[in-house]
Design a protein around this motif. Structure first.
Motif, PDB file in Angstrom:
ATOM      1  N   ALA A 362      15.191 -14.797  23.279  1.00 27.01           N
ATOM      2  CA  ALA A 362      14.438 -15.024  24.515  1.00 27.01           C
ATOM      3  C   ALA A 362      13.043 -14.408  24.402  1.00 27.01           C
ATOM      4  O   ALA A 362      12.041 -15.012  24.803  1.00 27.01           O
ATOM      5  CB  ALA A 362      15.188 -14.442  25.711  1.00 27.01           C
ATOM      6  N   PHE A 363      12.964 -13.211  23.865  1.00 23.92           N
ATOM      7  CA  PHE A 363      11.659 -12.588  23.650  1.00 23.92           C
ATOM      8  C   PHE A 363      10.810 -13.428  22.704  1.00 23.92           C
ATOM      9  O   PHE A 363       9.604 -13.622  22.923  1.00 23.92           O
ATOM     10  CB  PHE A 363      11.823 -11.180  23.079  1.00 23.92           C
ATOM     11  N   GLU A 364      11.414 -13.908  21.669  1.00 25.09           N
ATOM     12  CA  GLU A 364      10.670 -14.663  20.656  1.00 25.09           C
ATOM     13  C   GLU A 364      10.107 -15.957  21.213  1.00 25.09           C
ATOM     14  O   GLU A 364       9.154 -16.518  20.663  1.00 25.09           O
ATOM     15  CB  GLU A 364      11.569 -14.939  19.450  1.00 25.09           C
ATOM     16  N   ALA A 365      10.668 -16.453  22.313  1.00 28.72           N
ATOM     17  CA  ALA A 365      10.154 -17.651  22.956  1.00 28.72           C
ATOM     18  C   ALA A 365       9.060 -17.353  23.977  1.00 28.72           C
ATOM     19  O   ALA A 365       8.360 -18.253  24.440  1.00 28.72           O
ATOM     20  CB  ALA A 365      11.291 -18.413  23.639  1.00 28.72           C
ATOM     21  N   MET A 366       8.911 -16.093  24.366  1.00 25.03           N
ATOM     22  CA  MET A 366       7.865 -15.713  25.312  1.00 25.03           C
ATOM     23  C   MET A 366       6.490 -15.774  24.646  1.00 25.03           C
ATOM     24  O   MET A 366       6.365 -15.539  23.439  1.00 25.03           O
ATOM     25  CB  MET A 366       8.105 -14.304  25.840  1.00 25.03           C
ATOM     26  N   THR A 367       5.479 -16.055  25.451  1.00 28.01           N
ATOM     27  CA  THR A 367       4.134 -16.154  24.889  1.00 28.01           C
ATOM     28  C   THR A 367       3.055 -15.473  25.705  1.00 28.01           C
ATOM     29  O   THR A 367       1.990 -15.187  25.167  1.00 28.01           O
ATOM     30  CB  THR A 367       3.731 -17.632  24.715  1.00 28.01           C
ATOM     31  N   ASP A 368       3.281 -15.219  26.988  1.00 26.77           N
ATOM     32  CA  ASP A 368       2.227 -14.530  27.736  1.00 26.77           C
ATOM     33  C   ASP A 368       2.806 -13.743  28.907  1.00 26.77           C
ATOM     34  O   ASP A 368       3.853 -14.082  29.446  1.00 26.77           O
ATOM     35  CB  ASP A 368       1.160 -15.512  28.240  1.00 26.77           C
ATOM     36  N   PHE A 369       2.095 -12.676  29.246  1.00 25.34           N
ATOM     37  CA  PHE A 369       2.421 -11.848  30.400  1.00 25.34           C
ATOM     38  C   PHE A 369       1.170 -11.792  31.275  1.00 25.34           C
ATOM     39  O   PHE A 369       0.215 -11.069  30.943  1.00 25.34           O
ATOM     40  CB  PHE A 369       2.823 -10.434  29.982  1.00 25.34           C
ATOM     41  N   PRO A 370       1.122 -12.528  32.373  1.00 27.73           N
ATOM     42  CA  PRO A 370      -0.074 -12.521  33.231  1.00 27.73           C
ATOM     43  C   PRO A 370      -0.268 -11.172  33.918  1.00 27.73           C
ATOM     44  O   PRO A 370       0.685 -10.427  34.155  1.00 27.73           O
ATOM     45  CB  PRO A 370       0.227 -13.624  34.263  1.00 27.73           C
ATOM     46  N   LEU A 371      -1.501 -10.850  34.239  1.00 26.52           N
ATOM     47  CA  LEU A 371      -1.817  -9.675  35.043  1.00 26.52           C
ATOM     48  C   LEU A 371      -1.030  -9.743  36.343  1.00 26.52           C
ATOM     49  O   LEU A 371      -1.032 -10.755  37.042  1.00 26.52           O
ATOM     50  CB  LEU A 371      -3.315  -9.633  35.343  1.00 26.52           C
ATOM     51  N   SER A 372      -0.330  -8.650  36.669  1.00 23.48           N
ATOM     52  CA  SER A 372       0.531  -8.632  37.855  1.00 23.48           C
ATOM     53  C   SER A 372       0.936  -7.191  38.113  1.00 23.48           C
ATOM     54  O   SER A 372       0.577  -6.279  37.368  1.00 23.48           O
ATOM     55  CB  SER A 372       1.779  -9.489  37.616  1.00 23.48           C
TER      56      SER A 372
END
Length: 427
Positions: A362-372
């Protein structure tokens, strides 16, 4: 150059299905998950409560507890409450590995996070891989992105290679091109030495002297005569309980005028009041900051939310004690790592240790963490192939005993070619 995945977190479900075909579609949406047990999710935290990392550990614990309160107030993870089990690793790699064993076999933890000092990470990661334990480090070392094992990730803070690559053009253009480096004599310091030297060379500059100082050193005056006269910039990145002594002695050696430009990583003054008597010579000097200690004029609501929850005022001091200065440029890492872990567990439908592989995927499929509120340091890109996050860096200038931001890098400034591809490695 290989860059991180182009899909976003909104494409996570699609990426997981394509990558493994093993996750049910409902698992990507927390609202559909029914908790299979009321047992809490247990997270082990390698805490630098003692040793040279103690100042960081104290604030890492406070920050992690504040984030945990928010997570549990929002329903926990996948319908289960979350516990963090804090154990002191003494900022020691042998103890770090022993704790990994304890978290996995005695305390029945689902994942482990928290370690900052790179030698602890390097000493612990192999055991995490052997135990198949998801290990989310809060370090700045380049070790994850250069190759440890598939069970180790760094989703909450950028690494030194990215940081110095982002900084070097500004240093060369604004401060000077002949640099003497002063750094701690272990892996973290070597990352600075090697990667900044290469990055500065790419800007037409040169590191003309490198001075490695043992992390247990308590006095530094004898090292300063090694700084060449032609030095234009002193680059310092000291850590540990003697950092204030280092900076004061550097000031005594040079005086307040006619010294080289000074560029430091705030590690040299984390937990230290910039306005402390003896630090006057730092006026006008510059520092890297991972997150700006002093509240900046253009700060958004996420910054205010984070400061309130972790108990830090506009100057970076504890709201309970103005003499207690936070390690503000680093302590966002356990906060953001916990929320990244929450997102990964919810995306994979995590319910127990047998779901560890799906969590990593699941982590490996993540690509961005928006400002929040969950990611108050700034928006980030996560590279699933190298398990490393990339974000913004900040350069601040000492003005009137405070730190004022003068430059913000782009995420792209810190990207570099992949050195490893975990997706091709077995679990």
């Amino acid at each position: 150059m290989t860059t991180p995945h182009s899909t976003t977190r909104r494409g996570l479900l699609k990426g997981l299905a394509a990558g493994s075909g093993a996750l049910a579609a409902t698992h990507a949406f927390p609202g559909f998950i029914q908790a299979q047990t009321s047992e809490p999710i247990r997270l082990g935290f390698q805490l630098h409560r003692t040793g040279i990392g103690a100042a960081y550990g104290r604030w890492y614990e406070r920050t992690a507890r504040a984030a945990l309160e928010i997570v549990n107030a929002g329903g926990g993870i996948n319908g289960r409450p979350v516990e963090i089990l804090f154990e002191d690793d003494g900022t020691d790699p042998k103890r770090g590995s022993e704790l990994m064993e304890k978290f996995a076999t005695q305390l029945n933890c689902d994942a482990v996070f928290g370690a900052l000092f790179s030698h602890v990470v390097v000493g612990t990661a192999p055991r995490a891989g052997e135990l198949r334990m998801p290990y989310l480090v809060c370090s700045e070392g380049h070790h994850v992105a250069s190759g440890l094992n598939r069970w180790t990730l760094q989703p909450g803070i950028t690494d030194v290679k990215s940081q110095v690559q982002s900084m070097a053009p500004w240093v060369a253009s604004n401060l000077g091109k002949k640099v003497t480096m002063v750094y701690p004599d272990y892996a973290f310091g070597y990352d600075h030495r090697d990667f900044f030297s290469a990055a500065l060379k790419a800007q037409g500059g040169e590191v003309i002297e490198t001075i490695a100082i043992p992390p247990t050193e308590s006095s530094f005056t004898r090292y300063f005569p090694r700084i060449p006269r032609e030095t234009e910039v002193i680059y310092h990145v000291m850590v540990g309980p003697a950092v204030l002594t280092f900076v004061k002695e550097l000031g005594e050696f040079y005086g307040t005028a006619n010294h080289p430009q000074i560029f430091g990583f705030i590690d040299s003054l984390e937990g230290v009041n910039i306005a402390t008597p003896g630090l006057e010579f730092l006026e006008g000097s510059h520092f890297w900051e991972g997150q700006c200690r002093y509240l900046q004029a253009d700060a958004g609501p996420s910054e205010g939310f984070y400061r309130e929850k972790v108990g830090v005022d506009d100057t970076g001091a504890s709201t309970a004690d103005p003499k207690d200065i936070s390690t503000y440029s680093h302590m966002f890492s356990p906060w953001e790592t916990l929320f990244a872990l929450k997102a990964g567990m919810e995306a994979s439908g995590y319910q127990g240790r047998d779901g560890g592989q799906a969590l990593i995927e699941a982590f490996e499929a993540m690509t961005d963490f928006p400002l929040s509120n969950e990611h108050p340091q700034g928006d980030k890109i996560f590279n699933g192939r190298t398990h490393q996050v990339f974000g913004h860096q900040y350069i601040s200038k000492v003005e009137g005993g405070a730190l004022k931001r003068v430059h913000t890098t782009t995420i792209e400034d810190g990207l570099y070619p992949d050195e490893v591809d975990y997706l091709t490695q077995p679990f």
